[in-house]
Design an enzyme around this catalytic site. Structure first.
Site, mmCIF file in Angstrom:
data_model
loop_
_atom_site.group_PDB
_atom_site.id
_atom_site.type_symbol
_atom_site.label_atom_id
_atom_site.label_comp_id
_atom_site.label_asym_id
_atom_site.label_seq_id
_atom_site.Cartn_x
_atom_site.Cartn_y
_atom_site.Cartn_z
ATOM 1 C CE LYS A 84 102.034 22.117 64.296
ATOM 2 N NZ LYS A 84 102.014 20.934 63.404
ATOM 3 C CE1 TYR A 120 101.755 25.659 63.506
ATOM 4 C CE2 TYR A 120 103.138 26.686 65.180
ATOM 5 C CZ TYR A 120 102.964 25.757 64.167
ATOM 6 O OH TYR A 120 103.993 24.915 63.822
ATOM 7 C CG ASP A 161 91.160 19.394 52.622
ATOM 8 O OD1 ASP A 161 91.720 19.426 53.737
ATOM 9 O OD2 ASP A 161 90.327 20.245 52.267
ATOM 10 C CB SER A 170 105.592 22.980 66.544
ATOM 11 O OG SER A 170 106.296 24.210 66.623
#
Length: 246
Positions: A154, A150, A57, A137
């Site tokens: 990134k 999100y 994890d 990303s």
């Protein structure tokens, strides 16, 4: 065999881009630890590439510390670290994202980079060599609405890559990032909101080359950046996006 005799850890290596990177690295001569929160997926990919499977994890310090210890014990040393593990939240207005989802996305996408550095950079410094690759990303460069937090993780990863590169260069460690456009991975339905032919066509219309990225696209770029061929390359965030960010 550009990675002959190299060792590598690929987090999130049990599927998607991570699995593609693990397969490419192994085909180029590296011995790979496939690390994933899904033990069965890690074992499947590790079995394909003759590597080591490890359940981790990446948001938990103790788990990452154990991963590093097992890698050093089994591999002897670590030349390459690929921070690929990542998650997203469902598309929605930024204020509607539950706090628990916000915390989880930042823990997996951002804190994990800190934790792997904490537990593996001292080893790389002791050897005066290493390559770290962060899978960011296009969302960190050209954000889309409704994936706000999100996108932010990134963007954080891209900035972290550049600052890590500057600090670690004197120690012989290179740090780079890849910025893929959405690809055929388990996260695709979450990015689209709903995986339908219409949603796919609408997204592909924003990519000049006219298709999603593939694990092979990302793996080929990863192999270059982690090999000695890229010995003068550090601090870059390379877009693998078919022209989407142009």
């Amino acid at each position: 065999m550009r990675l002959n005799s190299c060792t590598a850890i690929v987090t999130g290596g049990g599927s998607g881009f991570g699995a593609g990177i693990a397969r490419k690295f192994a085909s180029e001569g590296a011995r790979v630890m496939v690390a994933d929160i899904d033990r069965a997926a890690a074992e499947r990919v590790a079995g394909e590439v003759g590597g080591i499977a490890h359940e981790v994890d990446v948001s938990q310090s103790a788990s990452v510390n154990e991963m590093a210890a097992v890698a050093l014990r089994e591999l002897g040393h670590v030349d390459i670290l690929v921070n690929n593990a990542g998650i997203t939240h469902s598309p929605m207005p930024m204020e509607d994202v539950p706090e628990s989802e916000f915390d989880r996305v930042f823990a997996v996408n951002a804190k994990s980079v800190y934790l792997t550095a904490k537990h593996l950079v001292p080893h790389m410094k002791s050897r005066a060599r290493g390559a770290i690759l962060n899978i960011a990303s296009t969302a960190g460069l050209s954000p889309r609405p409704y994936l706000n937090w999100y996108n932010a993780t990134k963007g954080w990863m891209i900035t972290a890559t550049k600052t890590m590169a500057v600090e670690l260069a004197p120690a012989g460690i290179r740090v780079n990032a890849l910025c893929p456009v959405a690809g055929e991975t388990p996260l695709l339905p979450s990015f689209l909101g709903e995986d339908t032919p219409k949603r796919r066509a609408s997204f592909i219309a924003t990519i000049p080359i006219g298709r999603f990225s593939t694990p092979e696209d990302i793996a080929n770029a990863a192999c270059y950046l982690c090999s000695d061929e890229a010995g003068m390359v550090t601090g870059v965030a390379l877009e693998i996006d078919g022209g989407r960010c142009v």
